[in-house]
Design an enzyme around this catalytic site. Structure first.
Site, PDB file in Angstrom:
ATOM      1  CB  SER A  14      -0.839  -0.033   1.269  1.00  0.00           C
ATOM      2  OG  SER A  14      -1.301   1.237   1.627  1.00  0.00           O
ATOM      3  CE1 TYR A  71      -3.507  -2.404   5.597  1.00  0.00           C
ATOM      4  CE2 TYR A  71      -2.893  -0.376   4.475  1.00  0.00           C
ATOM      5  CZ  TYR A  71      -3.380  -1.669   4.431  1.00  0.00           C
ATOM      6  OH  TYR A  71      -3.739  -2.216   3.222  1.00  0.00           O
ATOM      7  CE  LYS A  97      -1.268  -4.646   3.557  1.00  0.00           C
ATOM      8  NZ  LYS A  97      -1.507  -6.005   3.020  1.00  0.00           N
TER       9      LYS A  97
END
Lengths: 323, 323
Positions: free
Chosen positions: B122, B146, B150
């Site tokens: 991402s 997050y 990732k």
């Protein structure tokens, strides 16, 4: 309050502990402490009533939580399976380098004191195509398991800091040279060996080409910078906690010229070129120079030149006086 | 042989499964398979005799090893706790996003087939100061849990690939817009909501400034690129397996102009500016454009313009024909 040092029995760890004891109450910014706990497989060699040694598995969350309590002011996380060892035993490296770092961060978070957390990282986080001088904005593309796990540790320490769980400081250390003692499992072990062994009259193999650029720090400069990393105020570092620490950019050929100037041509003649593909694959993927301006602005300092580094080693450790 | 899709019941996962079934035996380079196993908390909505659904905890190594066997040709790892959810529940995110990815990589390694392993990453891996267009050499400095997880997943997939345990492909997906259905826990959920709700006659809040640059992909382009990521030969990608996938760089204001052109001024008028600091902190830390030349050279393709993306959504999902 206490400071915890994982790898406290090791080369850097024991020196950091000595420097902390010397600086306690005198070095500006160092958190107050009355005890240091060394966490290592063997006991810390520093004999001081303020130093306690604890042996255990750093990847065991229960053990680590027992060591790190609400009286923890700071943590040095130096323990790791090194680059050569990590390449040889992937699972052990994952356990110690990744699970261990995570267990320690979790224990620090559970302590609730937002301890200062100094994590040593490495130029091994870099690999692939590289500019001549590595900026802090360069992507980590490690070409080794050790480098990948250090890069992961950097991300964890940063996120735990952002969340306010710890007050982290990631120090990307140069390769340490000259280390006294015996070779270790780091792929860069030769960077000390090609100076240390000849100064003691012992032959040494050089496994990489002479034009290989190395990014080096003396043990003295590295230890002083690690103490400073604990002392500097978190707010001054800013939100991103990873720092390229100062180093010297020298080729292996230049290192050997320093050896000859300090130790004589007899010492230089003891170094034999013996290319080793396994070592080259790791070490030649590392950058040779870094932009360290942010660290310099924060007060971190490096060595002046490699001749002085060799002289410093000779005077402190080797007892050899040939030049 | 089988292909495993974690998150196979989800929006992207179910579409990837449909696309794989349509392309099987026809799309050049796709590994041969006669079964697809969806791993998700709920059953995969694709009704096809070749698709089986398995429910379980992806962070449980025993469960994951049971699912991934020696008949595994490829794995899509799409399951994750999204950006908003990860910020709200750190421990759940660590468990699913980090432990889950690791358990899957370990199971793939144990399978012994060196399966192709497509991992979706991402733009949230980036943060801090950023150039206008993000090159692949930019450091990941995530400003969210997050994003950190990732970035860690990217490093793990690369190292497992370097070691020959899996044949990895890391796809940094743009924000997907327009997603049908309901809002999700991603901080970028509004990027679909501000188009989807007005097209259905429902008001929508826009939580970020109109000049915020977004990096977007239609669901169609994202799914086609994920299928291509499984089909492309590993040797063509080279040693570093992380790819910036193609996207469209548009501001939120330009998105709303597209909405107005496709859906009419009535639809545009349904979007209300409602700044939300929590969303802004995450989304405004993301880059607005990427250098995707390496992905383009490997045959990945993007959308032509955002008007077409909105039209594609309207024609396929909304049933609204106002312009």
């Amino acid at each position: 309050m206490k400071i915890i040092v994982t790898g406290g029995a090791g080369f850097l760890g024991s020196r950091v502990i000595r420097a902390l004891l010397a600086g306690a109450g005198r070095q500006d910014g160092l958190p107050g402490f009355d005890a240091i706990v060394s966490v290592d497989l063997s006991p810390c060699p520093v004999e001081d009533p303020r130093v306690a040694s604890v042996a255990g598995d750093i990847a065991d969350p229960g053990f680590v939580r027992q060591v790190v309590g609400a009286d923890t002011a700071g943590i040095y996380h130096l323990a790791a399976v090194l680059s050569g060892g990590s390449e040889a035993d992937f699972d052990l490296a994952m356990r110690v380098n990744l699970d261990g770092t995570r267990a320690l961060l979790e224990a620090a978070r559970a302590a609730g004191t937002v301890p200062r957390f100094v994590f040593t990282s490495s130029l091994a986080v870099f690999g692939g195509p590289m500019p001549k001088v590595v900026p802090e904005s360069l992507a980590t593309m490690p070409a080794s398991t050790y480098g990948a796990q250090k890069a992961i540790g950097e991300l964890l320490v940063n996120d735990y800091s952002r969340k306010g769980f710890v007050d982290g400081r990631v120090c990307r250390l140069p390769t340490i040279s000259v280390r006294p003692g015996r070779p270790n499992s780091a792929a860069s072990s030769f960077a000390s060996g090609i100076i240390r062994e000849p100064l003691a009259g012992i032959p040494a193999d050089c496994p990489v080409p002479l034009d290989t650029r190395m990014w080096l720090s003396s043990p003295g400069a590295a230890v002083a910078n690690l103490v400073h990393a604990m002392a500097v105020e978190g707010g001054r570092i800013g939100p991103w906690r990873t720092l390229n620490l100062p180093g010297l950019c020298v080729t292996v050929g230049e290192m050997l010229a320093s050896l000859e100037r300090v130790g004589g041509s007899g010492a230089r003649a003891l170094v034999r070129e013996a290319p080793d593909r396994r070592i080259m694959d790791i070490v030649c993927s590392w950058p040779g120079a870094f932009d360290t301006s942010r660290a310099a602005a924060l007060g971190f300092v490096g060595d002046s030149d490699f001749d002085s580094v060799v002289r410093q080693y000779r005077d402190e450790f080797s007892g050899v006086r040939t030049a």
